[in-house]
Structure formats: C-alpha cells, structure tokens
Design a protein around this motif. Structure first.
Motif, PDB file in Angstrom:
ATOM      1  N   GLY A   1      13.749 -16.189   3.258  1.00  0.00           N
ATOM      2  CA  GLY A   1      14.472 -17.319   3.969  1.00  0.00           C
ATOM      3  C   GLY A   1      15.433 -18.014   3.083  1.00  0.00           C
ATOM      4  N   GLY A   2      15.474 -17.811   1.429  1.00  0.00           N
ATOM      5  CA  GLY A   2      16.464 -17.623   0.824  1.00  0.00           C
ATOM      6  C   GLY A   2      17.003 -16.631   1.253  1.00  0.00           C
ATOM      7  N   ILE A   3      17.612 -15.615   1.304  1.00  0.00           N
ATOM      8  CA  ILE A   3      18.118 -15.149   1.480  1.00  0.00           C
ATOM      9  C   ILE A   3      19.356 -15.701   3.033  1.00  0.00           C
ATOM     10  CG2 ILE A   3      19.178 -12.839   1.400  1.00  0.00           C
ATOM     11  CD1 ILE A   3      16.471 -11.171   0.546  1.00  0.00           C
ATOM     12  N   ILE A   4      18.484 -15.390   3.997  1.00  0.00           N
ATOM     13  CA  ILE A   4      18.850 -16.240   5.303  1.00  0.00           C
ATOM     14  C   ILE A   4      20.121 -17.308   4.693  1.00  0.00           C
ATOM     15  CG2 ILE A   4      18.714 -17.667   7.344  1.00  0.00           C
ATOM     16  CD1 ILE A   4      15.555 -15.167   6.985  1.00  0.00           C
ATOM     17  N   GLU A   5      19.039 -18.525   3.767  1.00  0.00           N
ATOM     18  CA  GLU A   5      19.795 -19.329   3.589  1.00  0.00           C
ATOM     19  C   GLU A   5      21.005 -19.709   3.066  1.00  0.00           C
ATOM     20  OE1 GLU A   5      18.774 -24.065   2.154  1.00  0.00           O
ATOM     21  OE2 GLU A   5      16.805 -22.545   2.330  1.00  0.00           O
ATOM     22  N   GLN A   6      21.254 -18.692   1.587  1.00  0.00           N
ATOM     23  CA  GLN A   6      22.389 -18.470   1.311  1.00  0.00           C
ATOM     24  C   GLN A   6      23.507 -18.042   2.319  1.00  0.00           C
ATOM     25  OE1 GLN A   6      23.199 -19.555  -2.361  1.00  0.00           O
ATOM     26  NE2 GLN A   6      25.251 -19.366  -1.434  1.00  0.00           N
ATOM     27  N   VAL A   7      22.868 -16.944   3.309  1.00  0.00           N
ATOM     28  CA  VAL A   7      24.270 -16.591   3.955  1.00  0.00           C
ATOM     29  C   VAL A   7      24.857 -17.495   4.557  1.00  0.00           C
ATOM     30  CG1 VAL A   7      24.265 -14.791   5.903  1.00  0.00           C
ATOM     31  CG2 VAL A   7      22.937 -14.268   4.115  1.00  0.00           C
ATOM     32  N   TRP A   8      24.046 -18.161   5.373  1.00  0.00           N
ATOM     33  CA  TRP A   8      24.158 -19.118   6.155  1.00  0.00           C
ATOM     34  C   TRP A   8      24.767 -20.404   5.543  1.00  0.00           C
ATOM     35  CZ3 TRP A   8      23.039 -24.306   5.368  1.00  0.00           C
ATOM     36  CH2 TRP A   8      23.332 -25.453   6.666  1.00  0.00           C
ATOM     37  N   ARG A   9      24.521 -20.936   4.367  1.00  0.00           N
ATOM     38  CA  ARG A   9      25.444 -21.287   3.384  1.00  0.00           C
ATOM     39  C   ARG A   9      27.036 -20.512   2.749  1.00  0.00           C
ATOM     40  NH1 ARG A   9      23.095 -25.874   2.104  1.00  0.00           N
ATOM     41  NH2 ARG A   9      21.326 -26.133   2.291  1.00  0.00           N
ATOM     42  N   ASP A  10      26.771 -19.815   3.290  1.00  0.00           N
ATOM     43  CA  ASP A  10      28.128 -18.688   2.419  1.00  0.00           C
ATOM     44  C   ASP A  10      29.269 -18.104   4.283  1.00  0.00           C
ATOM     45  OD1 ASP A  10      27.822 -18.487   0.074  1.00  0.00           O
ATOM     46  OD2 ASP A  10      26.702 -16.468   0.055  1.00  0.00           O
ATOM     47  N   GLY A  11      28.540 -18.650   5.337  1.00  0.00           N
ATOM     48  CA  GLY A  11      29.238 -19.248   6.488  1.00  0.00           C
ATOM     49  C   GLY A  11      28.890 -17.805   7.551  1.00  0.00           C
ATOM     50  N   GLY A  12      27.941 -17.804   7.110  1.00  0.00           N
ATOM     51  CA  GLY A  12      26.832 -16.158   8.178  1.00  0.00           C
ATOM     52  C   GLY A  12      26.546 -17.102   9.350  1.00  0.00           C
TER      53      GLY A  12
ATOM     54  N   TYR B   1      18.902 -15.414  13.205  1.00  0.00           N
ATOM     55  CA  TYR B   1      18.200 -16.602  12.539  1.00  0.00           C
ATOM     56  C   TYR B   1      19.679 -17.413  11.635  1.00  0.00           C
ATOM     57  CZ  TYR B   1      13.515 -14.229  12.232  1.00  0.00           C
ATOM     58  OH  TYR B   1      12.381 -13.443  12.642  1.00  0.00           O
ATOM     59  N   THR B   2      20.377 -16.988  11.188  1.00  0.00           N
ATOM     60  CA  THR B   2      21.910 -18.033  10.734  1.00  0.00           C
ATOM     61  C   THR B   2      21.664 -19.165  11.790  1.00  0.00           C
ATOM     62  OG1 THR B   2      22.887 -16.394  10.950  1.00  0.00           O
ATOM     63  CG2 THR B   2      22.326 -16.304   9.001  1.00  0.00           C
ATOM     64  N   ASN B   3      22.075 -18.200  12.781  1.00  0.00           N
ATOM     65  CA  ASN B   3      22.212 -20.102  14.242  1.00  0.00           C
ATOM     66  C   ASN B   3      21.794 -20.425  14.358  1.00  0.00           C
ATOM     67  OD1 ASN B   3      24.491 -18.176  14.686  1.00  0.00           O
ATOM     68  ND2 ASN B   3      23.876 -16.722  16.435  1.00  0.00           N
ATOM     69  N   MET B   4      20.250 -19.821  14.286  1.00  0.00           N
ATOM     70  CA  MET B   4      18.936 -21.830  14.034  1.00  0.00           C
ATOM     71  C   MET B   4      19.490 -22.358  13.435  1.00  0.00           C
ATOM     72  SD  MET B   4      15.156 -21.823  13.538  1.00  0.00           S
ATOM     73  CE  MET B   4      15.812 -20.799  11.358  1.00  0.00           C
ATOM     74  N   LEU B   5      19.804 -22.511  12.076  1.00  0.00           N
ATOM     75  CA  LEU B   5      19.606 -22.861  10.435  1.00  0.00           C
ATOM     76  C   LEU B   5      21.031 -23.273  10.865  1.00  0.00           C
ATOM     77  CD1 LEU B   5      19.232 -20.989   7.182  1.00  0.00           C
ATOM     78  CD2 LEU B   5      17.977 -22.213   8.950  1.00  0.00           C
ATOM     79  N   ASN B   6      21.934 -23.167  11.283  1.00  0.00           N
ATOM     80  CA  ASN B   6      23.517 -24.152  12.067  1.00  0.00           C
ATOM     81  C   ASN B   6      23.268 -25.017  12.905  1.00  0.00           C
ATOM     82  OD1 ASN B   6      26.123 -24.261  10.924  1.00  0.00           O
ATOM     83  ND2 ASN B   6      26.894 -23.271  13.270  1.00  0.00           N
ATOM     84  N   ALA B   7      22.251 -24.519  13.868  1.00  0.00           N
ATOM     85  CA  ALA B   7      22.111 -25.344  14.879  1.00  0.00           C
ATOM     86  C   ALA B   7      21.123 -26.832  14.195  1.00  0.00           C
ATOM     87  CB  ALA B   7      20.943 -24.599  16.302  1.00  0.00           C
TER      88      ALA B   7
ATOM     89  N   ARG C   1      28.116  -9.699   2.246  1.00  0.00           N
ATOM     90  CA  ARG C   1      27.844 -11.499   2.543  1.00  0.00           C
ATOM     91  C   ARG C   1      26.199 -11.269   2.873  1.00  0.00           C
ATOM     92  NH1 ARG C   1      30.629 -14.867   6.393  1.00  0.00           N
ATOM     93  NH2 ARG C   1      29.797 -13.627   8.042  1.00  0.00           N
ATOM     94  N   TRP C   2      25.514 -10.563   3.490  1.00  0.00           N
ATOM     95  CA  TRP C   2      23.887 -10.364   3.058  1.00  0.00           C
ATOM     96  C   TRP C   2      23.393  -9.626   1.941  1.00  0.00           C
ATOM     97  CZ3 TRP C   2      19.905 -12.167   5.294  1.00  0.00           C
ATOM     98  CH2 TRP C   2      20.270 -12.809   7.080  1.00  0.00           C
TER      99      TRP C   2
END
Length: 658
Positions: A536-547, A133-139, A560-561
C-alpha cells in the motif's frame, strides 16, 4: 487541492454549475455531462427521512473503458430498481480535467447528477485489474475523502472494493473500508439493508459499528478488523481478527439461478465513443475447464448457465432498449454452453433479415465448429476468428492444462480458412511456469504452419494470422499462486527473439502480425496481485509522484513504480523481486489465505505439483467436471453450490418477445 480543502455538501447538490464553464477547455467534455439513454436520476431523498441509501459506483478508469463495464451496469440497475436506493456512476477523470478540478475546488462528481462523491453512503469500486489502484486514490482525494480508512469521519462514504482483484485486497487494505468477494447482485442489496437499518436507528456506534455489522455477516471483509504479523524473513506469520465476533475467514458470494437476475435489462448507451460499442449478454458464469493460469475460471466456479429462453429475452429486450446492432454473447468460454448450437441457430433465425449481428468472444479450439461460426456470421458480417492456445508448445499447454495439441489447432484453422475466413488471431502468454526459450519460439513455427495450411486449403495468398502475446502474471487462488514470475529482461529477450524469427521469414513473415507488450507492466501487476499490506505504501507513493492510468501504456512509468517501491520498502528487508520472481512453498502464509474462494488449498497445491510433473513429461490432465465426476476442488461443498447446466429442452420460439 487536497482532500482537506474540499468541503463536501451534506445534501446532494449538483456541482455542474461549477463544472460547466470549464468543459470547453478539456478533451472529450461529453464524457463528463451524463444523460445517457437508460441512465437513472433520482431525488436525493427518494425514501422517507433517513431511509435513503446512496451508492456511488466507479469503474476506476476513463469513461470510454468504464461505461461498458458489465459489472457496474448490472449493479447500477439492480440498486436503482429499489425505490429507497440512489445509485449513480463516476469514472476516472483525465489529467486535464483533474487540473481544472484542483484549480477550481470542484470535487469528484457523478455523471448522472453531478453530485459530489463525499455525500454518498457507499463508494463502490469494481477492480477487474490491479492497475486501477492509483485512480482510486485520485478519486478519493478529489472527493475530499481521506485516503486512509483510519482517518475517515462518520459522514464519509464506506469505501467498498469488488471485482476480481478484490480476492486479494491486501495491497489496498489501508485505503478501503471493506471488500466483497464474488458476485455482487445480491450482496449489494444486503449491504444496503444494513446501511438503511443503521441510519434509521440513528447511526448507533458510529462508523465502526456500521463496519462491524457488515463484517459479522461473513461475506464482507473489513481489513481494519484484522491484524497482520510478519516474521524475520519478511513473510506473513498470521492474519487474525482483532475484535470479538469477527470471522476468521471471509467467504465469497455466489449467485445461483442466473435466470432470476436478467441484467442489464436497460443497457447504458454511451454519449462518447467507448471500447465496446455493443450490447453484451452473459450466457453463463463460471468455468471448470481447469486452466491453471486463469484466476477468473478458478474464482467464479461453479458453472451456472442461463436458459435459452432467458438469453433470447435479454437479447431482444436489450436491443429494443438500447438500439445497439451488435450483441456479444459473453462468458469465459461461450462455446461451452450446453445448448450453444440451438442458441446460435435460433438467434440467427430471429435476426437474419435485420441489421443485428451476433458475436462470440475468443473461442476454445476444441469447442469451435464451422456450423456454429456460420450461424453467427449468417447476416453477412464475418469478422476474424480468435483462438487462445495460450502456450506455444504442446509441453507448455500440458503444464497449464490447456489440452489442445498442435494438430487440433491446425485442423480447426484449416476448416475456417476453407470456409471463407481470411483472418485468424492467436493469443499466447510468455513467462508461464517452467517455460524456456524453445517453448516461446515454437509460437513462430505454429503461426507459419497456420499460414501454410490456410494458403493450401483456400488456394489464396491473402490469408492472415495475428499473433498476440501477453506476459503471464501469477494470480491468487490459482495453482500458480506459488510460482515465480519471470523477470522482465528475460521476457523481453524471448519476445525479441520470437519477433526477429517471424520478421526474417521471407515466405510467411509478411502474413503474420505480431503484437506484444514488454515485460515491465507485468512486474508491477505481479507486485499488486500477490502483494500484502506493505505494498500500500508503494501505491500511495506512486500516486503522490503523479501516477495515474497505469493500465495505459502512455501513462505507465515503470521507473516511477520501482523508485516508489525502493522508498516504501526501505528497511523492511524485502523488495519487488521478493513479491514477484520469488517462488513460494506450501507452508507460507499467503496474504489472501483468510479470504475463502471455496477452492481447497490441498487441491490447488496438488494441481501445482501436476503442472511441474507435466513439465517433466508426465501426461496429466484435469478434466472439466461439467462432463465428468467431481474432482474435489472444494467449491461446491464449501460454498453450498452446484453446477447448473442444461440441456433444458427449451427453444427460442416464438421468435418475438412481448
């Protein structure tokens, strides 16, 4: 660089001229250049004006994992066979390439033509695991596509999720426009027709009208058209449509007659090393063995076999088109194909004097026979055998409905060792419902018995047994969807005890390999697999923190999670344990209850109660409905499908394919 800083070209202009100067500075640059054998490059406007439908397909992991993915390869080929559809592929970029792209304003691109993702009509992602999921947000961010579906503009692609994880897409509901449940071959063409019609009509009603047209089909889930309410205890009260004409439940799509869909016919041949260097043929889809832990078996019902003639033609044509010299015959339980004996013999006959090797994935103990194994190793390549008892004790195997007892396993491996095999791999799970320490420690006793028997029947001391253990994660649409997940400290403690027992054994310890993962990644997977929209808020926060790349141990960060979860869930009254280690009851509204896999809720609950009864000593078995009368799981009548199995009476003669 953020999504607001990327300007997506309205045309499909390549960004390779921006990318090429930086390729020498990144690791494995070849993974970004495209041009693989059997890849497809089409004109951006391949149909009359306004009629072209453009797909960007992504397996949200690195090229080496994503390129061999069977699902993406099939859809890529199915879509590109239509002269009015353009389908290209994209994969997650490694951190060094991400840095280059952000510093130089290079958007997420396809590997086929290096076109920016933002210019496509549909961005389709296939999730076999939630850890992508975090890779999706990055893309999305690299592509300049707003992260949240509510913020997308008319020209942004429809972000569409599929794959097994899409059977509960609620944790990513804020980020996707739609989700598809089940088989994709037919439904991607149906979606393309809807998009083409909307475009040729002049895009009436904008983005919302396109999504409405998709949603009213009943096979495509559009999260924004549903409202979720929560009770004071944190549980879901209801999930209801918020617009007229939107169905209360979304049905999975099931492809019947696999012989009519012999894909991939032209498998992609990677330019860089990948995790699977072989051509794979799916010999049947679905499984009705009834293993209670197995989401794949539950959600892909009913069983649909390919005929021997179709399999033979796919193997031959795939080898000719790709040059691969290894062919994997895939399914959830390949040795259960009703004509597997004839298939093995005829394929072995066909390729005996060639360099082509044939392989089966993990084989059920009760489906293995030495004749079958010998056919697949006839050309001299004899790799190790893999079996999956799953539970360490007979009691646990009854709980999970894996009806193989210890003596069956010992007889099977004895046969293998006595016929020249030297290596056996056994796969187990830790953390199954109702499990205790003794159930896990029984794995050591079983492995020792395997080595003891192997030495006895072979007369050699060089036999090996590798024990591989994964952590159990309860999944939606299974009888264990109500079960509490084992906490990670207990998982780690049990595995440490098991490891120590194996290592301390002077007689057998050196012959037993031991592989396992700690319990922390499983907790995150459990959070994502049974989560609701608040996750979803957790996933987004992880991505914003570099996940990124959370499926890779070197990139995964449990801390981080957990830190992100604490921030995102602050004030909600719930936490990670609420999603993972908490048991559910029958009356609780589960986040995926409005998504119909065909399985009857009462049947699933009854099977969960049978598992609990088996843990207490009752002898309860759910048999495979391929060979017995229907046991009313609900799939066939609910989905309008039926089991499709042989025997067909066909053989693979003649031995050549024209």
């Amino acid at each position: 660089m953020s999504s607001a800083e990327v300007t997506t070209p309205a045309t499909g202009e390549s960004v390779f001229h921006l990318l090429e100067p930086h390729l020498p500075s990144v690791s494995k640059p070849i993974q970004y250049v495209g041009g693989e054998l059997n890849s497809t490059v089409k004109e951006w406007d391949c149909a009359p004006e306004g009629e072209t439908v453009r797909w960007a397909l992504m397996y949200p992991d690195a090229y080496e994992v994503g390129l061999p993915n069977q699902g993406v390869q099939i859809l890529y080929e199915v879509l590109n066979e239509r002269d009015w559809i353009v389908a290209e592929r994209t994969y997650a970029v490694w951190p060094d390439m991400e840095k280059v792209m952000r510093e130089n304003n290079i958007p997420q691109f396809t590997v086929d033509s290096h076109r920016p993702l933002g210019g496509f009509d549909v961005f389709g992602l296939s999730f076999s695991t939630e850890l992508g999921y975090t890779n999706m947000l990055n893309a999305l961010d690299l592509a300049g596509i707003p992260l949240h579906a509510a913020d997308r503009r008319e020209h942004d692609p429809v972000v569409l999720a599929g794959g097994h994880a899409a059977f509960n897409p609620e944790p990513i509901a804020d980020f996707i426009d739609a989700a598809v449940l089940g088989d994709g071959e037919e439904v991607v063409l149906a979606i393309s027709e809807v998009v083409r019609e909307w475009k040729t009509e002049g895009r009436p009603g904008g983005r919302e009208e396109l999504l409405r047209r998709l949603a009213v089909t009943g096979n495509i889930y559009v999260p924004t058209f549903y409202d979720v309410t929560y009770g004071a205890d944190g549980a879901i009260e209801a999930v209801v449509p918020n617009r007229p004409g939107i169905p209360d439940r979304i049905r999975k799509h099931t492809l019947m007659d696999l012989d009519a869909w012999p894909y991939p016919a032209k498998p992609l041949v990677p330019l860089a090393e990948t995790v699977h260097e072989r051509f794979s043929v799916e010999i049947f889809r679905g499984c009705t063995r009834g293993c209670r832990f197995c989401q794949a078996g539950m959600i892909t019902r009913p069983v649909r076999e390919r005929s021997l003639t179709t399999i033979g033609a796919m193997v031959e044509n795939g080898i000719r088109a790709s040059g691969f010299d290894e062919v994997g015959l895939l399914s959830l339980s390949s040795a259960d194909h009703t004509e597997i004996g004839d298939l093995a013999k005829d394929l072995a006959d066909r390729y005996e004097d060639s360099n082509v090797s044939l392989s089966l994935p993990s084989t059920r103990v009760d489906a293995f026979n030495i004749t079958l194994a010998n056919e697949f190793s006839r050309n001299g390549r004899r790799s190790g055998l893999t079996f999956a008892p799953e539970g360490g004790s007979d009691r646990m195997r009854k709980v999970i409905n894996k009806m193989v007892d210890e003596e069956d396993l010992i007889r099977t491996v004895a046969t293998a060792y006595s016929h020249g095999w030297r290596q056996v791999k056994l796969y187990f799970m830790c953390g199954l419902p109702e499990e205790n320490d003794d159930d896990v420690l029984a794995i050591a006793d079983l492995a020792k018995r395997v080595i003891q028997k192997g030495r006895e029947v072979s007369g050699r001391n060089d036999v090996r047994c590798t024990v591989s253990i994964g952590g159990f994660v309860p999944k939606p649409h299974t009888p264990f969807q109500w079960a509490p997940q084992l906490d990670h400290p207990t998982t780690d403690e049990r595995l440490k005890k098991l490891r120590d027992i194996v290592r301390e054994d002077k007689k057998y310890g050196r012959a037993i390999g031991f592989r396992y993962h700690d319990g922390k990644p499983g907790i995150v997977e459990g959070l994502l697999s049974r989560g609701d929209r608040r996750v979803g808020g957790i996933i987004e926060q992880v991505w914003r923190d570099g996940g990124r790349f959370d499926g890779w141990s070197e990139h995964f960060s449990f801390d981080r999670w957990m830190t992100s979860a604490e921030k995102a869930l602050d004030g909600t009254g719930i936490d990670v344990d609420w999603y993972t280690t908490r048991a559910r009851d029958y009356d609780e509204v589960l986040p995926w209850d409005h998504l119909d896999s065909g399985l009857d809720k009462d049947w699933l609950w009854g099977d969960w109660e049978d598992a609990l009864a088996a843990a207490n000593g009752e002898d309860i078995e759910v048999e495979d409905c391929r060979w017995t009368p229907c046991y009313d799981c609900g799939v066939c009548p609910e989905m309008g499908t039926e089991i499709q199995i042989g025997p067909t009476g066909q053989r693979l003669l003649p031995l050549t394919v024209v």
